[in-house]
Design an enzyme around this catalytic site. Structure first.
Site, mmCIF file in Angstrom:
data_model
loop_
_atom_site.group_PDB
_atom_site.id
_atom_site.type_symbol
_atom_site.label_atom_id
_atom_site.label_comp_id
_atom_site.label_asym_id
_atom_site.label_seq_id
_atom_site.Cartn_x
_atom_site.Cartn_y
_atom_site.Cartn_z
ATOM 1 N N HIS A 115 -11.116 43.762 -3.736
ATOM 2 C CA HIS A 115 -10.858 43.265 -2.389
ATOM 3 C C HIS A 115 -11.431 44.163 -1.308
ATOM 4 O O HIS A 115 -11.859 43.686 -0.258
ATOM 5 C CB HIS A 115 -9.340 43.130 -2.209
ATOM 6 C CG HIS A 115 -8.934 42.454 -0.941
ATOM 7 N ND1 HIS A 115 -9.119 41.112 -0.719
ATOM 8 C CD2 HIS A 115 -8.339 42.942 0.187
ATOM 9 C CE1 HIS A 115 -8.651 40.787 0.474
ATOM 10 N NE2 HIS A 115 -8.183 41.880 1.049
ATOM 11 N N ASP B 177 -11.142 39.303 3.760
ATOM 12 C CA ASP B 177 -9.741 39.200 4.162
ATOM 13 C C ASP B 177 -9.645 38.453 5.495
ATOM 14 O O ASP B 177 -10.269 37.416 5.646
ATOM 15 C CB ASP B 177 -9.117 40.607 4.226
ATOM 16 C CG ASP B 177 -7.597 40.564 4.230
ATOM 17 O OD1 ASP B 177 -7.012 40.405 3.142
ATOM 18 O OD2 ASP B 177 -6.995 40.660 5.312
ATOM 19 N N TYR C 162 -0.975 37.110 10.875
ATOM 20 C CA TYR C 162 -0.602 36.203 9.795
ATOM 21 C C TYR C 162 0.215 35.031 10.342
ATOM 22 O O TYR C 162 0.048 33.881 9.913
ATOM 23 C CB TYR C 162 0.207 36.947 8.734
ATOM 24 C CG TYR C 162 -0.621 37.788 7.799
ATOM 25 C CD1 TYR C 162 -0.916 37.344 6.516
ATOM 26 C CD2 TYR C 162 -1.105 39.028 8.186
ATOM 27 C CE1 TYR C 162 -1.670 38.112 5.642
ATOM 28 C CE2 TYR C 162 -1.857 39.810 7.329
ATOM 29 C CZ TYR C 162 -2.141 39.344 6.059
ATOM 30 O OH TYR C 162 -2.887 40.113 5.200
#
Length: 384
Positions: A361, A177, A307
């Protein structure tokens, strides 16, 4: 670099406030639909919220977290929270492991057990690691940066300074990630001290340079880019929101624990190899320990900020630019993207590639044994 021991201590007032908010949750009405079709299933969420309010023992979780050797360091003016576990073996190799969203340093406890003391799990003690697990700036107990601009590249600079301050002249890096982006940035910006990096995810903004003389993508690459675009259209709304309007979302998630649980838990279901049943992979206590870290530190808003920063500084490469340290890649079948090896080889020196039989994930939580074995195999080459 100033380093101090750290212990988690949440007040009774904060615990009581959370329970009150959970019990006073105002549930949204909705038109009938299939379970999980339009997002987090309300029936499941209500059960989780009730468990969080009435049964979840934060004090037990807190004691478990505090069994890990935690520290706070002042790294180039940024306070960084991290776990530092020494290996049990003749010559432990140092590795810095970086989490992402919606995870935290908590997701690596089972992986760290296997890396630090491999003999306890039937593996070779010569493969032991010294494991450093920092919390990203703005996540959990690492304060948010004082100024804008902290993307994966700046975090990589912090981690290089942290590892040097801990006495490691050379080291490896691992991540998935957001942590994959940090690990790539470490290899790109600090190749003289980073022996190699191990990834179980390819950063979403990664784009290799395509030379005019080699402009045709392979069929595998074309299929990957098509699938990536289809996934972004149906599942990527969260990332677009995080990277364009993080403060709008943070106002709600920081105020409503039920909303926070809905936003984060859905990803643990959708991105894991759980066949649609979260508890096949994660217990309620595991989910709520991670959620509680976001809640008690009020870090959901500052976590989303990364982000925004990564959108402004994407992982895109110029013609001829390559990542010099070797890369090991573990491709899990239920991961949210599945790049072909050739896509990475346009920029990376791929020294190890493993197609895993299961897992998604959250590989460190889902399949710590598989991931630990792959990490041991890759870094075995750098132990001279």
């Amino acid at each position: 670099m100033n380093i101090e021991p750290f212990q988690i201590s949440v007040s009774d007032v904060e615990i009581d406030d959370l329970r009150r908010r959970l019990r006073d949750s105002r549930w949204a009405s909705a038109t009938p639909s299939e379970s999980w079709q339009q997002g987090t299933d309300t029936t499941w969420l209500r059960e989780l919220v009730k468990y969080w309010a009435d049964s979840f023992d934060w004090r037990a979780a807190e004691r478990g977290l505090n069994q890990q050797p935690q520290f706070m360091a002042d790294v180039n003016g940024q306070r960084v929270h991290f776990v530092h576990r020494r290996g049990v073996g003749p010559r432990p190799y140092p590795v810095v492991i970086t989490h992402g969203w919606p995870g935290s340093f908590f997701e690596f406890h089972a992986l760290a057990d296997r890396l630090c003391d491999p003999a306890a799990f039937g593996a070779d003690p010569n493969d032991a690691f010294d494991v450093v697990i920092p919390s990203l700036p703005g996540f959990a107990f690492s304060p948010a940066p004082a100024t804008p601009g902290t993307s994966a590249f700046q975090v990589a600079d912090l981690w290089a300074s942290l590892m040097r301050g801990l006495g490691y002249e050379r080291f490896g890096a691992q991540g998935g990630d957001l942590g994959a982006g940090v690990s790539v940035a470490l290899a790109l910006r600090h190749s003289p001290v980073v022996d190699g990096i191990h990834l179980n995810f390819l950063p979403g903004s990664y784009e290799p340079a395509i030379d005019a003389a080699d402009s045709l993508l392979t069929v595998a690459e074309q299929n990957f880019l098509r699938e990536k675009g289809e996934w972004a259209a149906l599942e990527g709304g969260y990332a677009h929101m995080h990277s364009t309007r993080p403060r709008t979302l943070a106002a709600s998630l920081n105020d409503s624990p039920a909303g926070l649980a809905a936003w984060i838990s859905e990803k643990f279901r959708a991105w894991s190899d759980c066949e649609g049943v979260i508890e096949r992979r994660f217990s309620k206590d595991e989910l709520l320990t991670n959620l509680s870290l976001y809640w008690y530190t009020q870090s959901i808003g500052t976590a989303l900020q990364m982000y925004w920063e990564n959108r402004l500084q994407p992982m895109r490469f110029a013609t001829g630019q390559r990542v010099l340290p070797p890369v090991g890649f573990a491709r899990f079948p239920k991961e949210i993207n599945h790049p072909p090896r050739v896509w990475l080889e346009r920029t990376f020196n791929v020294a190890q590639w493993t197609d895993m039989p299961r897992g998604g994930h959250f590989a460190a939580m889902e399949e710590p044994e598989l991931l630990a074995a792959d990490i041991r195999s890759f870094f075995r080459h750098f132990r001279q």
